[in-house]
Design a protein around this motif. Structure first.
Motif, PDB file in Angstrom:
ATOM      1  N   SER A  57      16.774 -45.750 -12.724  1.00  0.00           N
ATOM      2  CA  SER A  57      17.799 -46.251 -11.801  1.00  0.00           C
ATOM      3  C   SER A  57      19.148 -45.640 -12.135  1.00  0.00           C
ATOM      4  N   GLN A  58      19.454 -45.614 -13.419  1.00  0.00           N
ATOM      5  CA  GLN A  58      20.732 -45.037 -13.837  1.00  0.00           C
ATOM      6  C   GLN A  58      20.824 -43.562 -13.475  1.00  0.00           C
ATOM      7  N   ALA A  59      19.741 -42.811 -13.684  1.00  0.00           N
ATOM      8  CA  ALA A  59      19.758 -41.377 -13.392  1.00  0.00           C
ATOM      9  C   ALA A  59      19.926 -41.127 -11.895  1.00  0.00           C
ATOM     10  N   ALA A  60      19.178 -41.848 -11.073  1.00  0.00           N
ATOM     11  CA  ALA A  60      19.296 -41.672  -9.623  1.00  0.00           C
ATOM     12  C   ALA A  60      20.698 -42.051  -9.154  1.00  0.00           C
ATOM     13  N   ALA A  61      21.217 -43.151  -9.677  1.00  0.00           N
ATOM     14  CA  ALA A  61      22.563 -43.596  -9.305  1.00  0.00           C
ATOM     15  C   ALA A  61      23.619 -42.591  -9.752  1.00  0.00           C
ATOM     16  N   ALA A  62      23.511 -42.116 -10.972  1.00  0.00           N
ATOM     17  CA  ALA A  62      24.494 -41.157 -11.499  1.00  0.00           C
ATOM     18  C   ALA A  62      24.514 -39.877 -10.662  1.00  0.00           C
ATOM     19  N   ALA A  63      23.354 -39.448 -10.192  1.00  0.00           N
ATOM     20  CA  ALA A  63      23.279 -38.242  -9.364  1.00  0.00           C
ATOM     21  C   ALA A  63      24.053 -38.414  -8.057  1.00  0.00           C
ATOM     22  N   ARG A  64      24.253 -39.647  -7.645  1.00  0.00           N
ATOM     23  CA  ARG A  64      25.023 -39.929  -6.420  1.00  0.00           C
ATOM     24  C   ARG A  64      26.428 -40.436  -6.734  1.00  0.00           C
ATOM     25  N   GLY A  65      26.793 -40.425  -7.998  1.00  0.00           N
ATOM     26  CA  GLY A  65      28.150 -40.802  -8.375  1.00  0.00           C
ATOM     27  C   GLY A  65      28.370 -42.271  -8.667  1.00  0.00           C
ATOM     28  N   TYR A  66      27.305 -43.016  -8.883  1.00  0.00           N
ATOM     29  CA  TYR A  66      27.424 -44.434  -9.232  1.00  0.00           C
ATOM     30  C   TYR A  66      27.182 -44.602 -10.720  1.00  0.00           C
ATOM     31  N   ASP A  67      27.999 -45.427 -11.366  1.00  0.00           N
ATOM     32  CA  ASP A  67      27.867 -45.666 -12.801  1.00  0.00           C
ATOM     33  C   ASP A  67      27.340 -47.076 -13.039  1.00  0.00           C
ATOM     34  N   LEU A  68      26.126 -47.154 -13.550  1.00  0.00           N
ATOM     35  CA  LEU A  68      25.506 -48.456 -13.833  1.00  0.00           C
ATOM     36  C   LEU A  68      25.488 -48.778 -15.329  1.00  0.00           C
ATOM     37  N   THR A  69      26.076 -47.935 -16.157  1.00  0.00           N
ATOM     38  CA  THR A  69      25.910 -48.043 -17.611  1.00  0.00           C
ATOM     39  C   THR A  69      26.440 -49.347 -18.198  1.00  0.00           C
ATOM     40  N   ALA A  70      27.444 -49.945 -17.606  1.00  0.00           N
ATOM     41  CA  ALA A  70      28.019 -51.176 -18.171  1.00  0.00           C
ATOM     42  C   ALA A  70      27.260 -52.434 -17.760  1.00  0.00           C
ATOM     43  N   LEU A  71      26.347 -52.321 -16.811  1.00  0.00           N
ATOM     44  CA  LEU A  71      25.646 -53.502 -16.301  1.00  0.00           C
ATOM     45  C   LEU A  71      24.553 -53.955 -17.259  1.00  0.00           C
ATOM     46  N   ARG A  72      24.329 -55.259 -17.316  1.00  0.00           N
ATOM     47  CA  ARG A  72      23.286 -55.848 -18.156  1.00  0.00           C
ATOM     48  C   ARG A  72      22.552 -56.925 -17.369  1.00  0.00           C
ATOM     49  N   SER A  73      21.251 -56.983 -17.565  1.00  0.00           N
ATOM     50  CA  SER A  73      20.410 -57.927 -16.843  1.00  0.00           C
ATOM     51  C   SER A  73      20.730 -59.365 -17.241  1.00  0.00           C
ATOM     52  N   ARG A  74      20.732 -60.224 -16.234  1.00  0.00           N
ATOM     53  CA  ARG A  74      20.903 -61.657 -16.459  1.00  0.00           C
ATOM     54  C   ARG A  74      20.086 -62.400 -15.426  1.00  0.00           C
ATOM     55  N   LEU A  75      19.852 -63.659 -15.695  1.00  0.00           N
ATOM     56  CA  LEU A  75      19.119 -64.533 -14.779  1.00  0.00           C
ATOM     57  C   LEU A  75      20.069 -65.203 -13.785  1.00  0.00           C
ATOM     58  N   VAL A  76      19.561 -65.472 -12.599  1.00  0.00           N
ATOM     59  CA  VAL A  76      20.281 -66.318 -11.653  1.00  0.00           C
ATOM     60  C   VAL A  76      20.408 -67.702 -12.292  1.00  0.00           C
ATOM     61  N   THR A  77      21.586 -68.279 -12.231  1.00  0.00           N
ATOM     62  CA  THR A  77      21.827 -69.607 -12.800  1.00  0.00           C
ATOM     63  C   THR A  77      22.086 -70.619 -11.686  1.00  0.00           C
ATOM     64  N   THR A  78      21.994 -71.874 -12.021  1.00  0.00           N
ATOM     65  CA  THR A  78      22.310 -72.943 -11.077  1.00  0.00           C
ATOM     66  C   THR A  78      23.737 -72.810 -10.566  1.00  0.00           C
ATOM     67  N   GLU A  79      24.643 -72.399 -11.430  1.00  0.00           N
ATOM     68  CA  GLU A  79      26.047 -72.240 -11.056  1.00  0.00           C
ATOM     69  C   GLU A  79      26.239 -71.142 -10.016  1.00  0.00           C
ATOM     70  N   ASP A  80      25.372 -70.135 -10.016  1.00  0.00           N
ATOM     71  CA  ASP A  80      25.505 -69.030  -9.062  1.00  0.00           C
ATOM     72  C   ASP A  80      25.446 -69.510  -7.616  1.00  0.00           C
ATOM     73  N   PHE A  81      24.662 -70.557  -7.353  1.00  0.00           N
ATOM     74  CA  PHE A  81      24.539 -71.057  -5.988  1.00  0.00           C
ATOM     75  C   PHE A  81      25.849 -71.663  -5.497  1.00  0.00           C
TER      76      PHE A  81
END
Length: 162
Positions: A57-81
């Motif tokens: 995902s990072q490689a495909a995104a970087a090839a189009r000029g998007y930087d995903l390197t700072a993102l980290r996976s998290r779960l949807v929380t009750t507060e998100d709603f």
């Protein structure tokens, strides 16, 4: 001007939803709306909590000029709603999972991201995780299309509220 917030949601938060977050972040910055639109992503399942997006995902995104390197996976929380105005799922399974967890008063915030697409007729952003590199390109094609439509929709919302 009132802020609007969007949470992109897929299963593990390492392929589709961080790609959508990266695409939308750039569109919002280019539009000069980064003070008005809050963007994040999360997963319905905790398979990869705290991990960076998939290297493909990072490689495909970087090839189009998007930087995903700072993102980290998290779960949807009750507060998100409560916190987000839109919770946009990548597919029907994740939308169903959101609907099952979401309080009745917040159900109107749930939708599929592809409802905003105009160039692709697909209802879902397909999960590329078990496939080849082309799947990650397709994800970007779909989320670029949908995020452009979403931005246009949010601009109308922001204009109406100002």
């Amino acid at each position: 001007m009132q802020k609007v917030s969007v949470l992109f949601v897929c299963m593990g938060n390492i392929c589709r939803s961080p790609s959508a977050e990266g695409v939308m972040r750039r569109l919002v910055v280019e539009a000069g709306l980064d003070d008005e639109i809050v963007i994040d992503s999360a997963g319905t399942h905790g398979y990869h909590l705290g991990h960076a997006p998939d290297a493909r995902s990072q490689a495909a995104a970087a090839a189009r000029g998007y930087d995903l390197t700072a993102l980290r996976s998290r779960l949807v929380t009750t507060e998100d709603f409560q916190r987000f105005d839109w919770l946009l799922a990548m597919d029907a399974d994740n939308l169903a999972e959101l609907r099952a967890r979401c309080p009745a008063a917040q159900q109107h915030k749930l939708a599929l991201l592809m409802r905003f697409a105009s160039k692709h007729a697909a209802e879902h952003v397909p999960d590329p995780y078990y496939g080849a590199a082309q799947g990650f390109e397709q994800v970007l094609d779909y989320v670029e299309d949908a995020c452009e439509g979403l931005l246009a929709h949010l601009r109308e919302h922001l204009r109406a509220d100002s």
